[in-house]
Write an enzyme that holds these catalytic residues in place. Structure first.
Site, PDB file in Angstrom:
ATOM      1  N   GLY A   1      -5.793 -26.584 -90.467  1.00 19.57           N
ATOM      2  CA  GLY A   1      -6.004 -25.290 -91.152  1.00 19.57           C
ATOM      3  C   GLY A   1      -6.536 -25.518 -92.546  1.00 19.57           C
ATOM      4  N   LEU A   2      -7.831 -25.229 -92.706  1.00 20.51           N
ATOM      5  CA  LEU A   2      -8.460 -25.444 -94.011  1.00 20.51           C
ATOM      6  C   LEU A   2      -8.751 -24.113 -94.698  1.00 20.51           C
ATOM      7  CD1 LEU A   2     -10.811 -28.481 -93.337  1.00 20.51           C
ATOM      8  CD2 LEU A   2      -8.734 -28.415 -94.735  1.00 20.51           C
TER       9      LEU A   2
ATOM     10  N   ASN B   1      -9.902 -27.992 -88.569  1.00 21.21           N
ATOM     11  CA  ASN B   1      -9.869 -26.533 -88.670  1.00 21.21           C
ATOM     12  C   ASN B   1     -10.503 -25.936 -87.424  1.00 21.21           C
ATOM     13  OD1 ASN B   1      -9.268 -24.274 -90.614  1.00 21.21           O
ATOM     14  ND2 ASN B   1     -11.382 -23.775 -90.092  1.00 21.21           N
TER      15      ASN B   1
ATOM     16  N   SER C   1       5.736 -22.515-102.088  1.00 20.59           N
ATOM     17  CA  SER C   1       5.572 -21.469-103.100  1.00 20.59           C
ATOM     18  C   SER C   1       4.685 -21.971-104.231  1.00 20.59           C
ATOM     19  CB  SER C   1       6.966 -21.086-103.610  1.00 20.59           C
ATOM     20  OG  SER C   1       6.913 -20.712-104.933  1.00 20.59           O
ATOM     21  N   GLY C   2       3.999 -21.032-104.861  1.00 20.95           N
ATOM     22  CA  GLY C   2       3.138 -21.409-106.002  1.00 20.95           C
ATOM     23  C   GLY C   2       1.687 -21.027-105.753  1.00 20.95           C
TER      24      GLY C   2
ATOM     25  N   LYS D   1      12.377 -19.297 -98.213  1.00 17.50           N
ATOM     26  CA  LYS D   1      11.056 -18.872 -98.720  1.00 17.50           C
ATOM     27  C   LYS D   1      10.903 -17.350 -98.604  1.00 17.50           C
ATOM     28  CE  LYS D   1       6.897 -18.581-100.157  1.00 17.50           C
ATOM     29  NZ  LYS D   1       5.636 -18.457 -99.579  1.00 17.50           N
TER      30      LYS D   1
ATOM     31  N   HIS E   1      12.918 -15.761-101.317  1.00 18.49           N
ATOM     32  CA  HIS E   1      12.208 -16.030-102.582  1.00 18.49           C
ATOM     33  C   HIS E   1      11.108 -14.983-102.778  1.00 18.49           C
ATOM     34  CE1 HIS E   1       8.376 -17.721-103.996  1.00 18.49           C
ATOM     35  NE2 HIS E   1       9.030 -18.421-104.878  1.00 18.49           N
ATOM     36  N   ASN E   2      10.360 -14.704-101.722  1.00 18.42           N
ATOM     37  CA  ASN E   2       9.288 -13.703-101.832  1.00 18.42           C
ATOM     38  C   ASN E   2       9.866 -12.312-102.079  1.00 18.42           C
ATOM     39  OD1 ASN E   2       7.631 -15.826-101.215  1.00 18.42           O
ATOM     40  ND2 ASN E   2       6.467 -14.752 -99.649  1.00 18.42           N
TER      41      ASN E   2
ATOM     42  N   GLU F   1      10.744 -11.990-105.575  1.00 20.15           N
ATOM     43  CA  GLU F   1       9.509 -11.874-106.368  1.00 20.15           C
ATOM     44  C   GLU F   1       8.979 -10.428-106.336  1.00 20.15           C
ATOM     45  OE1 GLU F   1       6.492 -14.533-105.006  1.00 20.15           O
ATOM     46  OE2 GLU F   1       5.494 -14.574-106.953  1.00 20.15           O
ATOM     47  N   TYR F   2       9.043  -9.794-105.165  1.00 23.41           N
ATOM     48  CA  TYR F   2       8.629  -8.384-105.070  1.00 23.41           C
ATOM     49  C   TYR F   2       9.432  -7.555-106.079  1.00 23.41           C
ATOM     50  CZ  TYR F   2       6.066  -8.305-100.538  1.00 23.41           C
ATOM     51  OH  TYR F   2       5.167  -8.444 -99.525  1.00 23.41           O
TER      52      TYR F   2
ATOM     53  N   ARG G   1       5.933  -0.403-102.796  1.00 28.23           N
ATOM     54  CA  ARG G   1       4.624  -0.946-102.398  1.00 28.23           C
ATOM     55  C   ARG G   1       4.016  -0.060-101.311  1.00 28.23           C
ATOM     56  NH1 ARG G   1       3.338  -7.230-102.813  1.00 28.23           N
ATOM     57  NH2 ARG G   1       4.555  -7.694-104.646  1.00 28.23           N
TER      58      ARG G   1
HETATM   59  N1  NAP Z   1      -2.180 -17.993 -99.988  1.00 24.67           N
HETATM   60  C1  NAP Z   1      -0.974 -18.207-100.507  1.00 24.67           C
HETATM   61  O1  NAP Z   1      -0.731 -18.046-101.717  1.00 24.67           O
HETATM   62  C2  NAP Z   1       0.134 -18.725 -99.620  1.00 24.67           C
HETATM   63  C3  NAP Z   1       1.273 -19.280-100.206  1.00 24.67           C
HETATM   64  C4  NAP Z   1       2.270 -19.822 -99.394  1.00 24.67           C
HETATM   65  C5  NAP Z   1       2.128 -19.765 -98.017  1.00 24.67           C
HETATM   66  N2  NAP Z   1       1.022 -19.180 -97.470  1.00 24.67           N
HETATM   67  C6  NAP Z   1       0.912 -19.194 -96.000  1.00 24.67           C
HETATM   68  O2  NAP Z   1       0.115 -20.308 -95.619  1.00 24.67           O
HETATM   69  C7  NAP Z   1      -0.622 -19.995 -94.417  1.00 24.67           C
HETATM   70  C8  NAP Z   1      -2.098 -20.195 -94.684  1.00 24.67           C
HETATM   71  O3  NAP Z   1      -2.454 -19.335 -95.760  1.00 24.67           O
HETATM   72  P1  NAP Z   1      -3.921 -19.328 -96.398  1.00 24.67           P
HETATM   73  O4  NAP Z   1      -3.816 -18.466 -97.616  1.00 24.67           O
HETATM   74  O5  NAP Z   1      -4.432 -20.725 -96.530  1.00 24.67           O
HETATM   75  O6  NAP Z   1      -4.722 -18.545 -95.253  1.00 24.67           O
HETATM   76  P2  NAP Z   1      -6.303 -18.368 -95.033  1.00 24.67           P
HETATM   77  O7  NAP Z   1      -7.068 -18.827 -96.232  1.00 24.67           O
HETATM   78  O8  NAP Z   1      -6.492 -16.995 -94.539  1.00 24.67           O
HETATM   79  O9  NAP Z   1      -6.605 -19.401 -93.848  1.00 24.67           O
HETATM   80  C9  NAP Z   1      -6.070 -19.193 -92.578  1.00 24.67           C
HETATM   81  C10 NAP Z   1      -6.246 -20.458 -91.745  1.00 24.67           C
HETATM   82  O10 NAP Z   1      -5.634 -20.229 -90.479  1.00 24.67           O
HETATM   83  C11 NAP Z   1      -6.557 -20.600 -89.455  1.00 24.67           C
HETATM   84  N3  NAP Z   1      -6.290 -19.826 -88.243  1.00 24.67           N
HETATM   85  C12 NAP Z   1      -6.079 -18.493 -88.150  1.00 24.67           C
HETATM   86  N4  NAP Z   1      -5.870 -18.147 -86.865  1.00 24.67           N
HETATM   87  C13 NAP Z   1      -5.947 -19.298 -86.139  1.00 24.67           C
HETATM   88  C14 NAP Z   1      -5.815 -19.597 -84.761  1.00 24.67           C
HETATM   89  N5  NAP Z   1      -5.534 -18.653 -83.861  1.00 24.67           N
HETATM   90  N6  NAP Z   1      -5.961 -20.888 -84.377  1.00 24.67           N
HETATM   91  C15 NAP Z   1      -6.235 -21.849 -85.267  1.00 24.67           C
HETATM   92  N7  NAP Z   1      -6.365 -21.629 -86.602  1.00 24.67           N
HETATM   93  C16 NAP Z   1      -6.224 -20.362 -87.023  1.00 24.67           C
HETATM   94  C17 NAP Z   1      -7.900 -20.280 -90.057  1.00 24.67           C
HETATM   95  O11 NAP Z   1      -8.908 -20.969 -89.331  1.00 24.67           O
HETATM   96  P3  NAP Z   1     -10.440 -20.418 -89.305  1.00 24.67           P
HETATM   97  O12 NAP Z   1     -11.083 -20.988 -90.520  1.00 24.67           O
HETATM   98  O13 NAP Z   1     -10.986 -20.945 -88.044  1.00 24.67           O
HETATM   99  O14 NAP Z   1     -10.370 -18.914 -89.333  1.00 24.67           O
HETATM  100  C18 NAP Z   1      -7.702 -20.813 -91.481  1.00 24.67           C
HETATM  101  O15 NAP Z   1      -7.834 -22.206 -91.525  1.00 24.67           O
HETATM  102  C19 NAP Z   1      -0.221 -18.559 -94.063  1.00 24.67           C
HETATM  103  O16 NAP Z   1       0.852 -18.572 -93.161  1.00 24.67           O
HETATM  104  C20 NAP Z   1       0.239 -17.973 -95.391  1.00 24.67           C
HETATM  105  O17 NAP Z   1       1.136 -16.900 -95.238  1.00 24.67           O
HETATM  106  C21 NAP Z   1       0.015 -18.699 -98.232  1.00 24.67           C
END
Ligand code: NAP
Length: 361
Positions: free
Chosen positions: A12-13, A35, A131-132, A185, A188-189, A192-193, A290
């Site tokens: 997952g990138l 990815n 987190s972060g 986690k 924690h969220n 934060e809300y 919200r």
């Molecule tokens: N952003 C934050 O601040 C944050 C903080 C903590 C935790 N998180 C959590 O970390 C996770 C990733 O967040 P992100 O912000 O990096 O998300 P993002 O930028 O939207 O990226 C989502 C990733 O998931 C992949 N994906 C989605 N559906 C898929 C599937 N069915 N099969 C395989 N790969 C799939 C996507 O692949 P494609 O490129 O092929 O679409 C992409 O690599 C989430 O669970 C999010 O809640 C996020």
């Protein structure tokens, strides 16, 4: 380590995955990345020095083939069915003893279910709260692992290296079995809300109530951050009032629509608290407000019928009496939000057998 081999595989990138891969690489770990959409892998690697220690895998098979047992795979994908699909796919290629971490914001019940199913097949599964945000992922997140404890010991050196370090200690600790990490986690969220809602209300009282301008607000929140309210959210609240929109030169806050989104973890916190009979009203209200903020059209229509008062607080030219009381109220509200979150954690820990040490949290 042999040429082409990696210390871990990252799946997952997205925003988080790319930043975590860079963080691991900065600390000398070789990361194999995969990815679903190959173009994202290509774009990511094109921007990097080939010596960086991040190597592409174009299929799950190739990713697994780059790892030595016990293999370590970190999933950083959208929470929900994607995690189940990937676990199905990867566990066909992995062997008992291999470690899989889910770093996304998965629902704790999903993590519980997945952990039990994978343990039954000999895999070591960890739900890893992170987190972060984007910057944390890049330069030092706070990590909340829970699940297979022996699996944690295997990945501990990696996690400790990439985590934020405060007072000489890494912001990572094993929190308990099952979904302990994802539960912490989630709470924690939720907290934060609540903190964000409290800050929004303090802003509203000062801005609409006392009629203070953005410059004055910036100074007040900066001052708040020098006292007992000192915290990251208070600090960035002070900073945001100074930001100007580069195109119009207007204060940025004045141009932002007052609509807050939510991805789920706050709502889940309220749902979990209802299930366990733990009152968390400050967090519940933040979730409800919200939702209310999202009903923008309805709010506009209502405001046309009932515009509400303008500056409505007693004039206080020095502003001091009111502002001091507001700071105290904000502090009390924040303490309540933390107390509610911790009460929920304590109850959940008893109910689900997490054994979470609240002092560690
Ligand atoms: N952003 C934050 O601040 C944050 C903080 C903590 C935790 N998180 C959590 O970390 C996770 C990733 O967040 P992100 O912000 O990096 O998300 P993002 O930028 O939207 O990226 C989502 C990733 O998931 C992949 N994906 C989605 N559906 C898929 C599937 N069915 N099969 C395989 N790969 C799939 C996507 O692949 P494609 O490129 O092929 O679409 C992409 O690599 C989430 O669970 C999010 O809640 C996020």
């Amino acid at each position: 380590m042999k040429q082409g081999r990696a210390h871990l595989g990252l799946v997952g990138l997205g925003v988080m995955g790319q930043n975590l891969a860079l963080n691991f690489a900065d600390h000398g770990f070789r990361v194999a990345v995969f990815n679903r959409s190959p173009e994202k892998t290509r774009e990511f690697l094109q921007r990097l020095d080939p010596e960086r220690g991040i190597v592409p895998a174009w299929t799950p098979e190739e990713l697994v083939a780059r790892l030595d047992p016990p293999r370590v795979i970190l999933l950083m994908v959208a929470a929900g069915p994607a995690v189940d699909e990937l676990l199905d796919r990867f566990t066909q290629l992995l062997a008992p003893g291999d470690v899989v971490l889910d770093g996304g914001n998965s629902h704790f019940r999903d993590t519980q279910r997945r952990g039990a199913a994978l343990a039954g097949r000999g895999f070591r599964f960890l739900g890893l709260g992170i987190s972060g945000g984007e910057l944390g992922a890049r330069y030092g997140p706070c990590l909340m692992p829970g699940g297979d404890e022996a699996g944690y010991e295997l990945v501990r050196p990696l996690l400790e290296k990439i985590a934020a370090w405060v007072n000489g200690e890494p912001c990572v600790a094993y929190l308990g079995p099952g979904a302990a990490g994802h539960f912490v986690k989630m709470v924690h969220n939720g907290i934060e809300y609540a903190l964000e809602q409290l800050l929004a209300e303090a802003y509203d009282l000062l801005h609409r109530g006392l009629g203070l301008n953005y410059q004055e607000l910036a100074e007040i929140f900066t001052k708040f951050n020098e006292g007992e309210l000192r915290s990251y959210l208070v600090e960035i609240t002070g900073q945001i009032f100074r930001r100007r929109d580069p195109q119009t030169g207007q204060p940025l806050v004045a141009l932002i629509r007052d609509v807050a989104g939510q991805k789920g973890t706050g709502i889940w916190t309220s749902q979990a608290a209802l299930d366990l009979g733990v009152p968390i009203p400050t967090i519940d209200m933040a979730v409800a407000l919200r939702h209310l903020s999202a009903r923008w059209e309805e709010r506009q229509a209502a405001a046309a019928l009932l515009p509400g008062p303008g500056p409505f607080l007693p004039q206080d030219p020095e502003g001091l009496g009111f502002i001091d009381k507001l700071a105290q109220a904000l502090y009390a509200g924040m303490v309540m939000a933390f107390a509610q979150g911790l009460a929920l954690l304590r109850r959940a820990s008893e109910e689900y057998g997490y054994g979470v040490d609240l002092e560690t949290v």
